[in-house]
Design a protein around this motif. Structure first.
Motif, PDB file in Angstrom:
ATOM      1  N   THR A   1       0.823  -1.213   0.000  1.00 22.32           N
ATOM      2  CA  THR A   1       0.000   0.000   0.000  1.00 22.32           C
ATOM      3  C   THR A   1       0.854   1.259   0.000  1.00 22.32           C
TER       4      THR A   1
ATOM      5  N   ALA B   1       0.841   4.044  -2.888  1.00 24.92           N
ATOM      6  CA  ALA B   1       0.509   5.437  -2.585  1.00 24.92           C
ATOM      7  C   ALA B   1       1.586   6.382  -3.099  1.00 24.92           C
TER       8      ALA B   1
ATOM      9  N   PHE C   1       1.407   2.906   7.206  1.00 28.15           N
ATOM     10  CA  PHE C   1       0.104   3.548   7.066  1.00 28.15           C
ATOM     11  C   PHE C   1       0.152   5.009   7.511  1.00 28.15           C
ATOM     12  N   ALA C   2       1.080   5.346   8.421  1.00 29.83           N
ATOM     13  CA  ALA C   2       1.256   6.750   8.790  1.00 29.83           C
ATOM     14  C   ALA C   2       1.776   7.550   7.596  1.00 29.83           C
TER      15      ALA C   2
ATOM     16  N   VAL D   1       1.376   6.691   4.466  1.00 36.93           N
ATOM     17  CA  VAL D   1       0.255   6.732   3.509  1.00 36.93           C
ATOM     18  C   VAL D   1      -0.713   7.843   3.871  1.00 36.93           C
ATOM     19  N   GLY D   2      -0.982   7.979   5.174  1.00 40.79           N
ATOM     20  CA  GLY D   2      -1.862   9.058   5.619  1.00 40.79           C
ATOM     21  C   GLY D   2      -1.328  10.431   5.249  1.00 40.79           C
ATOM     22  N   PHE D   3      -0.013  10.612   5.374  1.00 40.46           N
ATOM     23  CA  PHE D   3       0.602  11.889   4.996  1.00 40.46           C
ATOM     24  C   PHE D   3       0.491  12.111   3.485  1.00 40.46           C
TER      25      PHE D   3
ATOM     26  N   ILE E   1      -1.850  10.916   1.575  1.00 38.76           N
ATOM     27  CA  ILE E   1      -3.252  11.244   1.316  1.00 38.76           C
ATOM     28  C   ILE E   1      -3.499  12.729   1.566  1.00 38.76           C
ATOM     29  N   TYR E   2      -2.867  13.255   2.624  1.00 35.42           N
ATOM     30  CA  TYR E   2      -2.995  14.689   2.926  1.00 35.42           C
ATOM     31  C   TYR E   2      -2.434  15.541   1.789  1.00 35.42           C
TER      32      TYR E   2
ATOM     33  N   LEU F   1      -6.415  11.199  -4.847  1.00 37.94           N
ATOM     34  CA  LEU F   1      -7.114  10.670  -3.677  1.00 37.94           C
ATOM     35  C   LEU F   1      -8.148   9.635  -4.084  1.00 37.94           C
TER      36      LEU F   1
ATOM     37  N   THR G   1      -7.997   5.746  -3.040  1.00 35.89           N
ATOM     38  CA  THR G   1      -9.125   5.177  -2.289  1.00 35.89           C
ATOM     39  C   THR G   1      -9.638   3.910  -2.956  1.00 35.89           C
TER      40      THR G   1
ATOM     41  N   ASN H   1      -7.199   1.038  -2.588  1.00 36.14           N
ATOM     42  CA  ASN H   1      -7.225   0.455  -1.244  1.00 36.14           C
ATOM     43  C   ASN H   1      -8.458  -0.415  -1.011  1.00 36.14           C
TER      44      ASN H   1
END
Length: 344
Positions: A104, A108, A172-173, A175-177, A179-180, A187, A191, A194
């Motif tokens: 993932t 990303a 995943f942290a 990945v979260g960044f 996504i931001y 996005l 999505t 995923n």
């Protein structure tokens, strides 16, 4: 034992064939009064009366997708089964050692930052960049987890589990960044990736998946007796002549290969590796000599049914297959937790 296994496998394969034929009939395209089986027969015999559009829809879209569902479902179920046997834990899946997180993360990075370096790559790499990146991410993460958990040739499965959880959290942290940082289109792509989809099925991808499946199953599918012994404990298994360390290494490497290939081509599809082994263990009492080979067929059945629902419920659109498997898997996950609670 062998007769019982043959009977169950034969029944499962027959059911899978019937479901595949039924799935072939599911779709919005009109073949002009001809049945999909007749069209398929015409394609295989090079019948000139079969139009290019009929051939494309049935062979390149519908049939390729059915085969991909069968292959990926089987691979994910077997991966979950061998991981649960190795960890001696019914909740263990390839996700726990970071395979999915690594795939993932690289996907990303490719989706969000790919525009900065994609144009410098050869054309054949540009077309498959997302799949290649996800596959590399799965392998690199698995290698890191394995190195952390191995000392002097001995692999500690508890350390492997904990390091997998830590690396997954880090992945995943990041990945979260990403996504931001992502734009609306990026996005949306991230999505849907995923959530998983078999919409990108091609015969080339199916060929790669089949090669991975055959290579892995040659080594893993007959490990039922070894997994039964390992359920008693690693020391007891070694006294019975089971090469525990070699089997653990084979399971980790081949699971990374199998799941990495699946995630690369279909995105994240959860719960298949959890549902199938759990149901089979309820029936066969953790006898991996039966559970392991049967999971290969039952995983195919589960994912084929889920994918048929995903592409027909809201046709011509489709529901991401990860949503369907989550609806199926979450109740099973809760059932496992309740069963553990009641057994304490």
């Amino acid at each position: 034992m062998q007769n019982k296994l043959f009977l169950y496998l034969s029944s499962g394969i027959l059911l899978l064939i019937l479901l595949a034929i039924g799935s072939l009939y599911m779709g919005v395209y009109d073949f002009g009064g001809k049945s999909p089986l007749n069209v398929l027969q015409g394609i295989l015999s090079n019948d000139p009366n079969i139009s290019p559009s009929e051939k494309y829809v049935l062979w390149d879209v519908r049939m390729a997708r059915i085969i991909m569902a069968i292959l990926i479902g089987s691979i994910l179920a077997v991966s979950g089964t061998v991981m649960q046997g190795m960890f001696k834990n019914p909740l263990a899946t390839p996700d726990l050692i970071g395979i999915t997180a690594g795939a993932t993360l690289m996907a990303a990075i490719t989706i969000v930052l790919g525009s900065y370096f994609r144009e410098y790559l050869p054309e054949f790499l540009q077309l498959s960049l997302l799949s290649i990146a996800a596959f590399i991410g799965a392998l690199v993460t698995t290698f890191a987890v394995y190195r952390i958990s191995t000392t002097q040739g001995k692999t500690n499965v508890v350390i492997m589990l904990l390091s997998g959880v830590a690396i997954s959290a880090l992945g995943f942290a990041i990945v979260g960044f990403l996504i931001y940082l992502s734009k609306d289109e990026q996005l949306r792509d991230l999505t849907f990736w995923n959530l998983g989809s078999l919409g990108g099925a091609t015969w080339t991808k199916n060929g790669i998946l089949l090669a991975v499946l055959v290579l892995s199953y040659i080594v893993l599918i007959n490990k039922g007796k070894a997994l039964n012994a390992m359920m008693l404990g690693e020391k007891d298994a070694e006294h019975l002549g089971i090469p525990v360390e070699r089997i653990k290494k084979q399971i980790v490497v081949l699971t990374a290969l199998m799941v990495g290939a699946c995630v690369a081509f279909s995105g994240t599809i959860g719960f298949v590796g959890l549902i199938v082994p759990y149901i089979l263990r309820l029936i066969f009492k953790s006898n991996y000599q039966l559970v392991l080979p049967l999971s290969a067929v039952m995983g195919s059945i589960l994912l084929l049914v889920a994918d048929t629902f995903s592409r027909t419920i809201v046709a011509p659109s489709e529901i991401p297959i990860g949503v369907i498997t989550a609806f199926l898997g979450a109740p099973v996950f809760i059932a496992i937790l309740i069963r553990f609670k009641n057994s304490m």
